[in-house]
Structures are given as C-alpha cells and as structure tokens.
Scaffold this active site. Structure first.
Site, PDB file in Angstrom:
ATOM      1  N   GLY A 167       0.828  -1.211   0.000  1.00 12.71           N
ATOM      2  CA  GLY A 167       0.000   0.000   0.000  1.00 12.71           C
ATOM      3  C   GLY A 167       0.858   1.255   0.000  1.00 12.71           C
ATOM      4  CG  ASP A 200      -0.951  -5.467   0.146  1.00 14.95           C
ATOM      5  OD1 ASP A 200      -2.113  -5.569  -0.290  1.00 14.95           O
ATOM      6  OD2 ASP A 200      -0.480  -4.416   0.600  1.00 14.95           O
ATOM      7  CB  THR A 219      -6.738  -0.803  -1.286  1.00 19.01           C
ATOM      8  OG1 THR A 219      -6.110  -1.163  -0.064  1.00 19.01           O
ATOM      9  CG2 THR A 219      -8.240  -0.966  -1.154  1.00 19.01           C
ATOM     10  CB  VAL A 224      -3.216 -10.501   7.268  1.00 23.71           C
ATOM     11  CG1 VAL A 224      -1.963 -10.390   6.426  1.00 23.71           C
ATOM     12  CG2 VAL A 224      -3.916  -9.137   7.374  1.00 23.71           C
ATOM     13  CE  LYS A 238     -13.529 -11.803   7.170  1.00 25.64           C
ATOM     14  NZ  LYS A 238     -13.884 -12.654   6.008  1.00 25.64           N
ATOM     15  CB  ALA A 294      -1.104   1.157  10.922  1.00 28.69           C
ATOM     16  CE1 TYR A 324      -8.846   2.555   8.172  1.00 29.59           C
ATOM     17  CE2 TYR A 324      -9.225   4.771   8.984  1.00 29.59           C
ATOM     18  CZ  TYR A 324      -8.367   3.797   8.543  1.00 29.59           C
ATOM     19  OH  TYR A 324      -7.019   4.049   8.476  1.00 29.59           O
ATOM     20  CB  THR A 380       0.098  10.388   5.742  1.00 25.27           C
ATOM     21  OG1 THR A 380       0.010  10.366   7.165  1.00 25.27           O
ATOM     22  CG2 THR A 380       1.557  10.309   5.330  1.00 25.27           C
ATOM     23  NE  ARG A 414      -6.280   8.444   1.226  1.00 26.82           N
ATOM     24  CZ  ARG A 414      -5.650   7.573   1.989  1.00 26.82           C
ATOM     25  NH1 ARG A 414      -5.689   7.683   3.292  1.00 26.82           N
ATOM     26  NH2 ARG A 414      -4.976   6.593   1.454  1.00 26.82           N
TER      27      ARG A 414
HETATM   28  N1  UDP Z   1     -12.829  16.258   0.327  1.00 27.67           N
HETATM   29  C1  UDP Z   1     -13.264  17.198  -0.590  1.00 27.67           C
HETATM   30  N2  UDP Z   1     -13.270  16.863  -1.911  1.00 27.67           N
HETATM   31  C2  UDP Z   1     -12.857  15.653  -2.383  1.00 27.67           C
HETATM   32  C3  UDP Z   1     -12.387  14.703  -1.435  1.00 27.67           C
HETATM   33  C4  UDP Z   1     -12.386  15.034  -0.095  1.00 27.67           C
HETATM   34  O1  UDP Z   1     -13.651  18.325  -0.215  1.00 27.67           O
HETATM   35  O2  UDP Z   1     -12.921  15.445  -3.608  1.00 27.67           O
HETATM   36  C5  UDP Z   1     -12.833  16.617   1.755  1.00 27.67           C
HETATM   37  C6  UDP Z   1     -13.484  15.573   2.670  1.00 27.67           C
HETATM   38  O3  UDP Z   1     -14.880  15.796   2.749  1.00 27.67           O
HETATM   39  C7  UDP Z   1     -12.788  15.856   3.981  1.00 27.67           C
HETATM   40  C8  UDP Z   1     -11.383  16.296   3.547  1.00 27.67           C
HETATM   41  O4  UDP Z   1     -11.495  16.696   2.192  1.00 27.67           O
HETATM   42  O5  UDP Z   1     -13.399  16.903   4.668  1.00 27.67           O
HETATM   43  C9  UDP Z   1     -10.322  15.227   3.657  1.00 27.67           C
HETATM   44  O6  UDP Z   1     -10.825  14.085   3.035  1.00 27.67           O
HETATM   45  P1  UDP Z   1      -9.958  12.772   2.813  1.00 27.67           P
HETATM   46  O7  UDP Z   1     -10.855  11.778   2.152  1.00 27.67           O
HETATM   47  O8  UDP Z   1      -8.708  13.139   2.125  1.00 27.67           O
HETATM   48  O9  UDP Z   1      -9.545  12.283   4.264  1.00 27.67           O
HETATM   49  P2  UDP Z   1     -10.327  12.120   5.652  1.00 27.67           P
HETATM   50  O10 UDP Z   1     -11.744  12.621   5.535  1.00 27.67           O
HETATM   51  O11 UDP Z   1     -10.254  10.683   5.945  1.00 27.67           O
HETATM   52  O12 UDP Z   1      -9.542  12.971   6.550  1.00 27.67           O
END
Ligand code: UDP
Length: 326
Positions: free
Chosen positions: A16, A37, A41, A63, A97, A120, A151, A181, A192
């Site tokens: 990953g 792995d 993902t 795993v 799981k 982690a 999660y 990160t 993300r």
């Molecule tokens: N986010 C966003 N547009 C996107 C993807 C994420 O505005 O296309 C926002 C999401 O709603 C969150 C923040 O960015 O408030 C960080 O999201 P990410 O999925 O990176 O991580 P996490 O929510 O797990 O911190």
C-alpha cells in the site's frame, strides 16, 4: 569475521501507500523485509522496484484468514487495511475484518515469534472530535453505525486488542495514530482530497470541495510519518502516539493551494459534505516530541512539490494508455 543476521520484519499491507514506504525505510535500515498484501487496495507497482532485492520478499495473502511466516521474526508492522473513505465504503466487511481478525492474527504471530508489534491506528479513533487539537488521552466521538464506523470502530477494536495482548500475553506492542498523510504512491483514484485535487487541477477539471470547505485537516508528508513510526518502533512507548503535522488548513484553502501550485485554470465546484465528515482535525504532537524527539521536517509547500512530480507522471501514464486504447 562474524556476520550478524539482519533483523526480520513483516509488514502487512506492505504494497500500500504507507506500507511500501515502510518497506523502503526498513530495507535501508538493513532489515530483511517480508511484505504481505492481498492487493485489494495495494498495488504491485508500489513495490516493483524492490523485487529482486536480496532482503525483500513478497507474499500475496489475506491476513484476516491466517498468517504464516517461516523462521524467526523481530518486528511485525500491521498496516493492512483499506484506508481511504471510498475504499472502506467499497470494502466495509473487509475493513472490519482486517482491523479485527487481521489484528488478532498479527498479534498471535508476534506472540508466537516473540516479536514486537506496531499497530497502524488512526486519527479516526477521535471521530468528529470535540477537543482541539487532539491529544492521545481524548477518547473520541465516533458514530458506530455511520458509514465511516467500519473503519473507525475496526481501528478502535484493534487498539483494544493490541493492549490486551500486551497486558495479558506480555507481547511488546506500539500503537501509532496516523493523521492525514500524503506523498508519492497515493492512488490517483483513492478519492481522498489530495489525489482528487491533484488529478482535477492537472486535467483542468473543477476541484470538488465538499460542503463549504471550512472543515480542516492537517497534512503530513510521508517521509516524516515513516520516520516517526521508525522511532516509535524502537522506543519503549506502549501508549498510543499521534504522528502528524500540526499545520492545519481548511479544505477550501488547501484546494486553492493546489490550484496555485499546479498553475491550473481549474475552478472550485462545491459538492455535498459526506455524512459524519469530521469538522476539524489537528494532532497534538507533544508526546511524539517528548518521547521520540520527533517533529515533522517538511512544510506543506515542500511536500506538495515532491508529490506533484509523482502525480504529473501518473496523469501522463494514464493519458498515454488512453491514447493507445483509442
Ligand atoms: N474532500 C473534498 N473533496 C474531495 C475529497 C475530499 O472536499 O474530492 C474533503 C473531505 O470531505 C474531507 C477532507 O477533504 O473533509 C479530507 O478528506 P480525505 O478523504 O482526504 O480524508 P479524511 O476525511 O479521511 O480525513
């Protein structure tokens, strides 16, 4: 002349984003690394450069079923888990799981081999936090039946299981709570904020900011995180340690930074805020500073520049592939 055998380290989720950077670091520190792995993902591309290394091996395995490793082990780093919101929404049962059964298997293996295990964990154990910044002694505000619960609760269970193995079976354990990160090897489509914004900015699409973008995150460059993890593993610290960069930014400002960095003509498109999206997130890193002598060394501008090169390459590869397919 005596030749000493290198420490042997198992990294679950080693193909990953974070796992593969850990493989690099532990090989550089002279360890023998066994990377495990199931690749749901993770990606072989992340570890392609390590294939053929004399101290590296890869085992494709889920795993959650069992973990078998021949010979001794000194360290187990349990990093296997879907980790981006769209991944754990796509694989909710696997996420639960691997956090529960996978952590149990990893701890059982560490006990059997008399190895030290590092789990982690995540800032998601704090949920939508009611204290700010988040310190390790905050217990969190998680919705167990919400979409992100798969999660968050899996990781909370994993921490409880890890402490139980430590207290009841005397297994040496460490727990890192990882905050957002970023860096090379994040998947372009992992949903993300950072990969999505990079992809959109580099292809002149509007950047999709969820809600009004006032929610905050604190982004840490991957090399800093890996360094914190390495120090934690070698420390005596059993209680969880936050590793993250406290430099907090709103998502709207972050999107604007990426538009500027990429010199893109993209605009911002506001989209609905996903349910249970944490409003704020910022690590209190006093413990990491005190106990590990760690603090991040990359500022965001520097880290984002390193990451941009990677995403430019990924976009170029994708465009070449799409042209070849036409
Ligand atoms: N986010 C966003 N547009 C996107 C993807 C994420 O505005 O296309 C926002 C999401 O709603 C969150 C923040 O960015 O408030 C960080 O999201 P990410 O999925 O990176 O991580 P996490 O929510 O797990 O911190």
């Amino acid at each position: 002349m005596t030749t000493s055998t290198p420490p042997r380290t198992l990294i679950t989720g080693g193909a990953g984003f974070l796992g593969s950077h850990l493989c690099d670091r532990f090989l550089a520190e002279g360890h023998e690394v066994i990377c495990m792995d199931n690749l749901i993902t993770g990606s072989p591309e992340n570890i392609g450069h390590l294939m053929g290394h004399e101290r590296f091996s890869f085992v494709k395995l889920d795993v959650t079923n069992f973990i078998y490793v021949k010979g001794n082990l000194d360290y187990v780093l349990h990093f296997a888990s879907p980790a981006s919101p769209i991944d754990y929404l796509k694989f909710p049962i696997q996420t639960l799981k691997v956090g529960a059964l996978g952590t149990h298997k990893a701890l059982g293996l560490a006990k059997e081999k008399d190895a030290r295990l590092l789990l982690a964990s995540t800032s998601e154990v704090y949920g939508d936090p009611q204290t700010h910044p988040q310190k390790e002694d905050y217990w969190g505000n998680v919705n167990p039946v919400g979409l992100r619960g798969v999660y968050d609760e899996a990781k909370r269970f994993a921490e409880a299981m890890t402490m139980a193995y430590h207290r009841y079976h005397d297994v040496e354990t460490r727990i890192v709570r990882i905050f957002n990160t970023y860096g090379p090897r994040m998947r372009l489509d992992d949903g993300r904020a950072l990969p999505t914004f990079m992809k959109q900015a580099l292809t002149d699409q509007p950047l999709t900011v969820f809600g009004d973008g006032s929610q905050t995150r604190s982004f840490c460059y991957v090399d800093d995180l890996v360094d914190g993890i390495y120090r934690l593993l070698l420390s005596d610290q059993v209680e969880p340690v936050n590793i993250g960069n406290p430099d907090e930014i709103s998502i709207l400002e972050f999107a604007k930074e990426i538009i500027e960095l990429t010199e893109s003509d993209s605009e911002i498109a506001f989209k609905p805020l996903p349910k249970d999206d944490p409003q704020v997130r910022q690590p209190d890193i006093s413990r990491a500073k005190d106990v590990l002598g760690w603090s991040p060394s990359y500022d965001r501008a520097e880290g984002l520049r390193e990451t941009l090169d990677y995403f430019e390459e990924q976009i170029a590869k994708r465009q070449t592939k799409e042209t070849a397919e036409v």
